[in-house]
Design an enzyme around this catalytic site. Structure first.
Site, PDB file in Angstrom:
ATOM      1  N   GLU A 165      31.350  49.491  38.175  1.00 51.02           N
ATOM      2  CA  GLU A 165      31.765  48.782  36.966  1.00 51.02           C
ATOM      3  C   GLU A 165      31.950  49.775  35.813  1.00 51.02           C
ATOM      4  O   GLU A 165      31.405  50.880  35.840  1.00 51.02           O
ATOM      5  CB  GLU A 165      30.672  47.770  36.595  1.00 51.02           C
ATOM      6  CG  GLU A 165      30.367  46.752  37.686  1.00 51.02           C
ATOM      7  CD  GLU A 165      31.427  45.658  37.794  1.00 51.02           C
ATOM      8  OE1 GLU A 165      32.570  45.845  37.330  1.00 51.02           O
ATOM      9  OE2 GLU A 165      31.119  44.606  38.369  1.00 51.02           O
TER      10      GLU A 165
ATOM     11  N   ASN B 235      38.788  44.629  35.497  1.00 49.65           N
ATOM     12  CA  ASN B 235      38.188  45.521  34.495  1.00 49.65           C
ATOM     13  C   ASN B 235      38.275  46.994  34.901  1.00 49.65           C
ATOM     14  O   ASN B 235      37.619  47.837  34.317  1.00 49.65           O
ATOM     15  CB  ASN B 235      36.723  45.126  34.250  1.00 49.65           C
ATOM     16  CG  ASN B 235      35.865  45.250  35.510  1.00 49.65           C
ATOM     17  OD1 ASN B 235      36.357  45.657  36.566  1.00 49.65           O
ATOM     18  ND2 ASN B 235      34.594  44.896  35.398  1.00 49.65           N
TER      19      ASN B 235
ATOM     20  N   ASP C 121      31.427  48.358  49.987  1.00 40.64           N
ATOM     21  CA  ASP C 121      30.372  47.663  49.250  1.00 40.64           C
ATOM     22  C   ASP C 121      29.942  46.381  49.947  1.00 40.64           C
ATOM     23  O   ASP C 121      30.580  45.910  50.890  1.00 40.64           O
ATOM     24  CB  ASP C 121      30.830  47.368  47.814  1.00 40.64           C
ATOM     25  CG  ASP C 121      32.258  46.810  47.748  1.00 40.64           C
ATOM     26  OD1 ASP C 121      32.776  46.381  48.787  1.00 40.64           O
ATOM     27  OD2 ASP C 121      32.837  46.801  46.657  1.00 40.64           O
TER      28      ASP C 121
HETATM   29  C1  F6R Z   1      35.895  44.952  47.409  1.00 42.14           C
HETATM   30  C2  F6R Z   1      35.951  45.872  46.275  1.00 42.14           C
HETATM   31  C3  F6R Z   1      36.430  45.430  44.943  1.00 42.14           C
HETATM   32  C4  F6R Z   1      37.759  44.706  44.993  1.00 42.14           C
HETATM   33  C5  F6R Z   1      38.223  44.304  43.605  1.00 42.14           C
HETATM   34  C6  F6R Z   1      39.513  43.510  43.649  1.00 42.14           C
HETATM   35  O1  F6R Z   1      35.383  45.615  48.565  1.00 42.14           O
HETATM   36  O2  F6R Z   1      35.590  46.986  46.443  1.00 42.14           O
HETATM   37  O3  F6R Z   1      36.547  46.557  44.111  1.00 42.14           O
HETATM   38  O4  F6R Z   1      38.703  45.540  45.603  1.00 42.14           O
HETATM   39  O5  F6R Z   1      37.232  43.519  42.997  1.00 42.14           O
HETATM   40  O6  F6R Z   1      39.256  42.291  44.283  1.00 42.14           O
HETATM   41  P1  F6R Z   1      40.444  41.325  44.696  1.00 42.14           P
HETATM   42  O7  F6R Z   1      41.211  42.012  45.754  1.00 42.14           O
HETATM   43  O8  F6R Z   1      39.753  40.084  45.222  1.00 42.14           O
HETATM   44  O9  F6R Z   1      41.254  41.078  43.469  1.00 42.14           O
END
Ligand code: F6R
Length: 242
Positions: free
Chosen positions: A143, A136, A67
């Site tokens: 999401e 979440n 992403d």
């Molecule tokens: C990032 C991604 C997100 C993160 C998730 C956890 O490329 O795809 O899904 O893996 O938001 O983020 P952290 O590791 O910062 O807790």
């Protein structure tokens, strides 16, 4: 799902790096699906150490990131392009032409998303897809929603994600409101998925991913249907899975 419980973040990172390193060793021209965020930083650091020690060769590896924020230039320090350069790409011998991150700088949604999906498909989908998990239950930027997404698309970020990610920006107002993300359908086509998680803030999402009902309101729960899903998580993240 195979669950690997680790003592702490360091231990989680070392084991995740082992799984990624094994893929690169066994299949030097593998396709890696990569993630950003706080969770994979330790694993990337270990991969860099192992590359410097002469144990790993990334010269034939192909990568596709999950992403990117929509509207950020590639050299914006908050962009995922920048993150990947900072933590991995600039430190190993991966060919820049073989690295791919959705083009957040391209505001043309159709071009940015359909084009990316076509590239991932042409590459045969990742051999190994690394995933973090949101508080979440999101994976990539998928999401909680009423239905599972399919291919790469443009998503409106939820307040919960904007809040969680604001720690990396000056304020929540500076967090982009949209992102391009691989869809659940694309993620599920990876041959193996590796989810990493640490800390108590992830405990509910990790529980729901592993033991909850399979529902788009917890996107990670779909991974229960993946034939080769590995979860490497520390004790705090697995606290509700005793
Ligand atoms: C990032 C991604 C997100 C993160 C998730 C956890 O490329 O795809 O899904 O893996 O938001 O983020 P952290 O590791 O910062 O807790």
């Amino acid at each position: 799902m195979r669950i690997i419980r680790t003592k702490d973040y360091e231990d989680m990172s070392a084991r995740a790096a082992d799984v990624i390193a094994a893929e690169v060793i066994l299949k030097p021209d593998c396709v890696l699906g990569l993630a950003t965020g706080s969770t994979p930083i330790g694993a990337y650091e270990r991969l860099v150490e192992r590359y410097r020690a002469g144990e790993l060769d990334f010269s034939q590896v192909i990568s596709y990131n999950l992403d990117e924020y929509r509207g950020l230039a590639h050299d914006d320090p908050q962009s995922y392009h920048y993150f990947m350069e900072q933590y991995l790409f600039s430190h190993v011998n991966i060919d820049p032409a073989n690295t791919h991150v959705p083009d957040g700088a391209n505001e043309d949604v159709e071009e940015a998303t359909a084009g990316y999906d076509a590239q991932v498909a042409a590459a045969g989908y990742p051999d190994l897809q690394l995933l973090g998990i949101g508080n979440n239950g999101h994976i990539g930027f998928n999401e909680p929603d009423a239905a599972f997404s399919k291919g790469t698309y443009c998503v409106n970020l939820t307040e919960s994600t904007i809040e969680a990610n604001s720690r990396l920006f000056e304020s929540a107002d500076d967090v982009p409101r949209q992102a391009y993300t691989m869809g659940i359908g694309t993620i599920m086509r990876a041959k193996r998925v590796l989810v990493i998680a640490n800390g108590e803030k992830k405990a509910q999402a990790v529980h729901d991913m592993i033991y909850g009902p399979i529902t788009p309101s917890c996107p990670a729960s779909v991974l229960q249907l993946h034939p080769d899903a590995i979860v490497i998580a520390d004790e705090a993240a697995l606290a509700l899975c005793e």
